[in-house]
Scaffold this active site. Structure first.
Site, PDB file in Angstrom:
ATOM      1  N   CYS A   1       3.020  12.906  -7.852  1.00 20.13           N
ATOM      2  CA  CYS A   1       2.043  13.658  -8.647  1.00 20.13           C
ATOM      3  C   CYS A   1       0.791  12.807  -8.778  1.00 20.13           C
ATOM      4  CB  CYS A   1       2.640  13.933 -10.049  1.00 20.13           C
ATOM      5  SG  CYS A   1       1.413  14.434 -11.260  1.00 20.13           S
TER       6      CYS A   1
ATOM      7  N   HIS B   1       0.805  -1.230   0.000  1.00 23.12           N
ATOM      8  CA  HIS B   1       0.000   0.000   0.000  1.00 23.12           C
ATOM      9  C   HIS B   1       0.833   1.272   0.000  1.00 23.12           C
ATOM     10  CE1 HIS B   1      -3.464  -2.538   1.895  1.00 23.12           C
ATOM     11  NE2 HIS B   1      -3.349  -2.712   0.590  1.00 23.12           N
TER      12      HIS B   1
HETATM   13  C1  BV8 Z   1      -8.576  -2.470  -4.957  1.00 27.85           C
HETATM   14  C2  BV8 Z   1      -3.064   2.949   2.616  1.00 27.85           C
HETATM   15  C3  BV8 Z   1      -9.320  -2.810  -7.180  1.00 27.85           C
HETATM   16  C4  BV8 Z   1      -3.729   4.278   2.792  1.00 27.85           C
HETATM   17  C5  BV8 Z   1      -4.886   1.316   2.795  1.00 27.85           C
HETATM   18  C6  BV8 Z   1     -16.266  -1.783  -2.886  1.00 27.85           C
HETATM   19  C7  BV8 Z   1     -15.871  -0.685  -3.643  1.00 27.85           C
HETATM   20  C8  BV8 Z   1     -14.546  -0.419  -3.921  1.00 27.85           C
HETATM   21  C9  BV8 Z   1     -13.566  -1.263  -3.430  1.00 27.85           C
HETATM   22  C10 BV8 Z   1     -13.964  -2.338  -2.687  1.00 27.85           C
HETATM   23  C11 BV8 Z   1     -15.290  -2.620  -2.411  1.00 27.85           C
HETATM   24  N1  BV8 Z   1     -15.329  -3.739  -1.648  1.00 27.85           N
HETATM   25  C12 BV8 Z   1     -14.073  -4.185  -1.427  1.00 27.85           C
HETATM   26  C13 BV8 Z   1     -13.262  -3.362  -2.068  1.00 27.85           C
HETATM   27  C14 BV8 Z   1     -11.837  -3.455  -2.139  1.00 27.85           C
HETATM   28  C15 BV8 Z   1     -11.230  -2.510  -1.099  1.00 27.85           C
HETATM   29  C16 BV8 Z   1     -11.453  -3.107   0.268  1.00 27.85           C
HETATM   30  O1  BV8 Z   1     -10.782  -4.039   0.634  1.00 27.85           O
HETATM   31  N2  BV8 Z   1     -12.416  -2.592   1.043  1.00 27.85           N
HETATM   32  C17 BV8 Z   1     -12.674  -3.213   2.322  1.00 27.85           C
HETATM   33  C18 BV8 Z   1     -12.415  -2.264   3.451  1.00 27.85           C
HETATM   34  C19 BV8 Z   1     -14.087  -3.746   2.298  1.00 27.85           C
HETATM   35  N3  BV8 Z   1      -9.839  -2.522  -1.447  1.00 27.85           N
HETATM   36  C20 BV8 Z   1      -9.376  -1.590  -2.282  1.00 27.85           C
HETATM   37  O2  BV8 Z   1     -10.017  -0.657  -2.685  1.00 27.85           O
HETATM   38  C21 BV8 Z   1      -7.947  -1.835  -2.738  1.00 27.85           C
HETATM   39  N4  BV8 Z   1      -7.871  -1.679  -4.150  1.00 27.85           N
HETATM   40  O3  BV8 Z   1      -9.289  -3.358  -4.551  1.00 27.85           O
HETATM   41  O4  BV8 Z   1      -8.413  -2.155  -6.296  1.00 27.85           O
HETATM   42  C22 BV8 Z   1     -10.535  -1.933  -7.280  1.00 27.85           C
HETATM   43  C23 BV8 Z   1     -10.433  -0.742  -7.999  1.00 27.85           C
HETATM   44  C24 BV8 Z   1     -11.577   0.062  -8.125  1.00 27.85           C
HETATM   45  C25 BV8 Z   1     -12.798  -0.323  -7.526  1.00 27.85           C
HETATM   46  C26 BV8 Z   1     -12.871  -1.518  -6.789  1.00 27.85           C
HETATM   47  C27 BV8 Z   1     -11.741  -2.325  -6.654  1.00 27.85           C
HETATM   48  C28 BV8 Z   1      -7.017  -0.839  -2.088  1.00 27.85           C
HETATM   49  C29 BV8 Z   1      -6.926  -1.122  -0.608  1.00 27.85           C
HETATM   50  C30 BV8 Z   1      -5.791  -0.291   0.006  1.00 27.85           C
HETATM   51  C31 BV8 Z   1      -6.349   0.800   0.889  1.00 27.85           C
HETATM   52  N5  BV8 Z   1      -5.244   1.503   1.554  1.00 27.85           N
HETATM   53  N6  BV8 Z   1      -3.825   1.926   3.353  1.00 27.85           N
HETATM   54  C32 BV8 Z   1      -3.598   4.778   4.204  1.00 27.85           C
HETATM   55  O5  BV8 Z   1      -3.194   4.012   5.094  1.00 27.85           O
HETATM   56  O6  BV8 Z   1      -3.899   5.962   4.407  1.00 27.85           O
HETATM   57  S1  BV8 Z   1      -5.787   0.248   3.709  1.00 27.85           S
HETATM   58  C33 BV8 Z   1      -5.331   0.362   5.321  1.00 27.85           C
HETATM   59  O7  BV8 Z   1      -6.352  -0.236   6.066  1.00 27.85           O
HETATM   60  C34 BV8 Z   1      -4.111  -0.443   5.689  1.00 27.85           C
HETATM   61  O8  BV8 Z   1      -3.101  -0.363   4.745  1.00 27.85           O
HETATM   62  C35 BV8 Z   1      -4.635  -1.836   5.839  1.00 27.85           C
HETATM   63  O9  BV8 Z   1      -4.678  -2.518   4.628  1.00 27.85           O
HETATM   64  C36 BV8 Z   1      -6.040  -1.574   6.291  1.00 27.85           C
HETATM   65  C37 BV8 Z   1      -6.158  -1.788   7.775  1.00 27.85           C
HETATM   66  O10 BV8 Z   1      -6.082  -3.146   7.912  1.00 27.85           O
HETATM   67  P1  BV8 Z   1      -5.124  -3.744   9.018  1.00 27.85           P
HETATM   68  O11 BV8 Z   1      -3.726  -3.440   8.669  1.00 27.85           O
HETATM   69  O12 BV8 Z   1      -5.517  -5.143   9.175  1.00 27.85           O
HETATM   70  O13 BV8 Z   1      -5.444  -2.905  10.311  1.00 27.85           O
HETATM   71  P2  BV8 Z   1      -6.814  -2.925  11.160  1.00 27.85           P
HETATM   72  O14 BV8 Z   1      -6.841  -1.647  11.918  1.00 27.85           O
HETATM   73  O15 BV8 Z   1      -7.969  -3.324  10.313  1.00 27.85           O
HETATM   74  O16 BV8 Z   1      -6.555  -4.148  12.175  1.00 27.85           O
HETATM   75  C38 BV8 Z   1      -5.492  -4.064  13.082  1.00 27.85           C
HETATM   76  C39 BV8 Z   1      -5.292  -5.466  13.621  1.00 27.85           C
HETATM   77  O17 BV8 Z   1      -4.183  -5.428  14.513  1.00 27.85           O
HETATM   78  C40 BV8 Z   1      -6.490  -5.958  14.411  1.00 27.85           C
HETATM   79  O18 BV8 Z   1      -6.788  -7.289  14.032  1.00 27.85           O
HETATM   80  C41 BV8 Z   1      -6.004  -5.914  15.853  1.00 27.85           C
HETATM   81  O19 BV8 Z   1      -6.558  -6.941  16.646  1.00 27.85           O
HETATM   82  C42 BV8 Z   1      -4.542  -6.147  15.681  1.00 27.85           C
HETATM   83  N7  BV8 Z   1      -3.686  -5.632  16.751  1.00 27.85           N
HETATM   84  C43 BV8 Z   1      -3.927  -4.608  17.608  1.00 27.85           C
HETATM   85  N8  BV8 Z   1      -2.879  -4.476  18.449  1.00 27.85           N
HETATM   86  C44 BV8 Z   1      -1.968  -5.429  18.099  1.00 27.85           C
HETATM   87  C45 BV8 Z   1      -2.473  -6.160  17.015  1.00 27.85           C
HETATM   88  N9  BV8 Z   1      -1.802  -7.175  16.447  1.00 27.85           N
HETATM   89  C46 BV8 Z   1      -0.602  -7.497  16.953  1.00 27.85           C
HETATM   90  N10 BV8 Z   1      -0.033  -6.832  17.992  1.00 27.85           N
HETATM   91  C47 BV8 Z   1      -0.689  -5.809  18.581  1.00 27.85           C
HETATM   92  N11 BV8 Z   1      -0.125  -5.168  19.624  1.00 27.85           N
END
Ligand code: BV8
Length: 268
Positions: free
Chosen positions: A133, A125
């Site tokens: 740009c 990501h």
């Molecule tokens: C794509 C960078 C094709 C930016 C990020 C409907 C419409 C459009 C798209 C979609 C749709 N449905 C699904 C999609 C696809 C979409 C998606 O996945 N949506 C989800 C939310 C439903 N994905 C995309 O759009 C991707 N591109 O699919 O392109 C496309 C093109 C056009 C149209 C459709 C599809 C792009 C996804 C990338 C987004 N960018 N980050 C920024 O950060 O500002 S995402 C960002 O959030 C992170 O990078 C990461 O990926 C995500 C967060 O997830 P996690 O890292 O798992 O973090 P989270 O907070 O969720 O969980 C933390 C975990 O840590 C927990 O489990 C917790 O228990 C645990 N934890 C806590 N403490 C600890 C711990 N673990 C260990 N030790 C600890 N101490």
């Protein structure tokens, strides 16, 4: 909620990792939590609480309000300025020397794996420390060093000196494609991995969340470290319910205790 992890669980997981020939480690925001970096969903604390990150981290959100999104990243960059890798990051870097092959695939954009010394990091990501740009006018990505630009820093993002498009962080937003080389390598590695270690991800964001399923389908052994169950836990062969900053150093210590004897049990 962190469950109790038995020493036998650490020993079992250490033996599997020590025997791995093609190890992939897949990390999410949780691995940086103990460095003080809020996970993606808590990145909106305080004044940002009223915004939905999945609306801010999109091209549409940026074009609708470039200053708001640019300022949100400036806020997150400021949080990152004092952040240091934690023992979990360092343990993953040290693990590289204990196995023949370790590739670390991360959803994180904070650069902490690289700073901790991990040498082969696939950035799914992007990297919040870089800017580009928005039109990628000189190719994808058209990186821009904003330190060389003059602009009113209170007025939001600068513009590209070549084409006039907005400058933006070099990260992948929702509805944007991931860097093709990165996601292709991540799936290719996952499909031949004999072991995948999944750390600190809720397993929600696609396509990153499909990597553990690809590894499992191809016969890989799945190990997960997360204080809470995730979307991956159901398919994990081993689930260690604890914070990565505590659990990963214990695993690496047990791997070291196995020495170089293949299949050896950890020292008593
Ligand atoms: C794509 C960078 C094709 C930016 C990020 C409907 C419409 C459009 C798209 C979609 C749709 N449905 C699904 C999609 C696809 C979409 C998606 O996945 N949506 C989800 C939310 C439903 N994905 C995309 O759009 C991707 N591109 O699919 O392109 C496309 C093109 C056009 C149209 C459709 C599809 C792009 C996804 C990338 C987004 N960018 N980050 C920024 O950060 O500002 S995402 C960002 O959030 C992170 O990078 C990461 O990926 C995500 C967060 O997830 P996690 O890292 O798992 O973090 P989270 O907070 O969720 O969980 C933390 C975990 O840590 C927990 O489990 C917790 O228990 C645990 N934890 C806590 N403490 C600890 C711990 N673990 C260990 N030790 C600890 N101490």
């Amino acid at each position: 909620m962190s469950g109790k992890i038995e020493p036998s669980q650490i020993a079992a997981v250490a033996a599997i990792l020590k025997r791995s020939q093609r190890l992939v480690v897949s990390t999410g925001a949780g691995v940086s939590k103990e460095s003080g970096i809020p996970t993606f969903r808590d990145a909106l604390e305080g004044l940002w609480a009223q915004y939905d990150p999945q609306k801010l981290a999109t091209p549409r959100g940026f074009l609708q309000n470039p200053k708001l999104v640019w300022d949100w990243y400036a806020h997150r960059r400021a949080l990152l300025a004092d952040a240091k890798p934690n023992p979990g990051h360092y343990a993953l870097a040290e693990m590289e020397a204990l196995v023949p092959q370790l590739v670390l695939v991360t959803q994180n954009i904070d650069g902490l794996h690289q700073e901790a010394g991990s040498s082969d990091v696939v950035l799914l990501h992007g990297d919040i420390r870089l800017n580009k740009c928005h039109a990628n006018c000189q190719g994808n990505p058209t990186h821009i060093n904003i330190e060389e630009l003059e602009w009113d820093r209170n007025a939001g993002p600068p513009v590209c000196p070549r084409c006039g498009a907005w400058v933006r962080p070099d990260v992948v937003w929702y509805e944007e494609l991931l860097p093709p080389a990165a996601i292709e390598r991540a799936f290719n590695l996952s499909e031949v991995a004999d072991v995948m270690l999944v750390v600190g991800t809720s397993g929600v964001t696609q396509p990153a969340a499909s990597l553990p399923f690809a590894a499992k389908r191809a016969g890989g052994t799945l190990i997960e470290v997360n204080p809470e169950p995730s979307q991956i836990t159901a398919i994990a062969d081993h689930y260690l319910p604890g914070p990565s900053g505590e659990v990963l150093p214990q695993i690496v210590a047990a791997m070291r205790a196995l020495g170089d004897m293949p299949g050896a049990q950890p020292d008593a």
